[in-house]
Scaffold this motif. Structure first.
Motif, PDB file in Angstrom:
ATOM      1  N   ALA A  78       0.808  -1.092  -0.143  1.00 26.43           N
ATOM      2  CA  ALA A  78      -0.060  -0.010  -0.023  1.00 26.43           C
ATOM      3  C   ALA A  78       0.855   1.174  -0.133  1.00 26.43           C
ATOM      4  O   ALA A  78       0.686   2.226  -0.787  1.00 26.43           O
ATOM      5  CB  ALA A  78      -0.910   0.046   1.167  1.00 26.43           C
ATOM      6  N   CYS A 115      -5.422   0.317   2.098  1.00 22.76           N
ATOM      7  CA  CYS A 115      -5.889   0.905   0.782  1.00 22.76           C
ATOM      8  C   CYS A 115      -6.800   2.024   1.121  1.00 22.76           C
ATOM      9  O   CYS A 115      -6.485   2.904   0.160  1.00 22.76           O
ATOM     10  CB  CYS A 115      -6.709  -0.091   0.035  1.00 22.76           C
ATOM     11  SG  CYS A 115      -5.440  -1.696  -0.421  1.00 22.76           S
ATOM     12  N   GLU A 125      -7.902  -2.064  -5.728  1.00 21.24           N
ATOM     13  CA  GLU A 125      -7.631  -3.057  -4.703  1.00 21.24           C
ATOM     14  C   GLU A 125      -8.896  -3.159  -3.688  1.00 21.24           C
ATOM     15  O   GLU A 125      -9.210  -4.282  -3.061  1.00 21.24           O
ATOM     16  CB  GLU A 125      -6.158  -2.803  -4.145  1.00 21.24           C
ATOM     17  CG  GLU A 125      -4.893  -2.885  -4.728  1.00 21.24           C
ATOM     18  CD  GLU A 125      -4.746  -2.098  -5.883  1.00 21.24           C
ATOM     19  OE1 GLU A 125      -5.315  -0.863  -5.888  1.00 21.24           O
ATOM     20  OE2 GLU A 125      -3.578  -1.934  -6.401  1.00 21.24           O
TER      21      GLU A 125
END
Length: 141
Positions: A78, A115, A125
């Protein structure tokens, strides 16, 4: 191997390519649990190393034995993911999305939180994770 065990960062800084080959090839002698803490101040190298294991040694690394590192890896993916780009041509496939799809031990709730806190959020994602978690209605909104 004892010399290498405590000097992994130096080895990587000398030659990333050679270090990567050695660390993957000798995973039995140079454990992930010894390498990752040595790279704690270099998250970029932690990311590089764990991604390398995921790609080069999936049969060994994508197991419950390494699930504690998968949680860290989610955070690193991330952090180092490129920002969302609206109007890019499909199909979209990031290293992070590939990890989520192919690692059965990736902690999805942790991945979702990571995310969502990114600015901008990692939308592709997020949609994938919500689908895997059975929250399809939220994924579509």
């Amino acid at each position: 191997f004892n010399v290498v065990l405590n000097r992994v960062l130096e080895l990587i800084l000398l030659s990333k390519k050679n270090a990567g080959e050695l660390l993957v090839k000798r995973l039995d002698k140079i454990s992930v649990a010894k390498v990752v803490p040595q790279l704690r101040h270099r998250r970029d190298l932690q990311h590089w190393y764990l991604h390398l294991l995921f790609i080069e040694a999936p049969e060994q690394y994508n197991t419950t034995q390494y699930s504690q590192f998968h949680a860290l890896q989610v955070s690193l993916y991330a952090e180092f993911s490129p920002p969302f780009q609206p109007r890019r041509p499909p199909p979209y496939n990031s290293d992070f999305l590939n990890f989520l799809v192919n690692c059965p031990f990736a902690p999805l709730e942790v991945a979702l939180a990571e995310c969502e806190k990114r600015r901008p959020p990692l939308w592709d994602e997020i949609v994938y994770i919500l689908g895997r978690l059975g929250r399809t209605q939220r994924a579509l909104t």
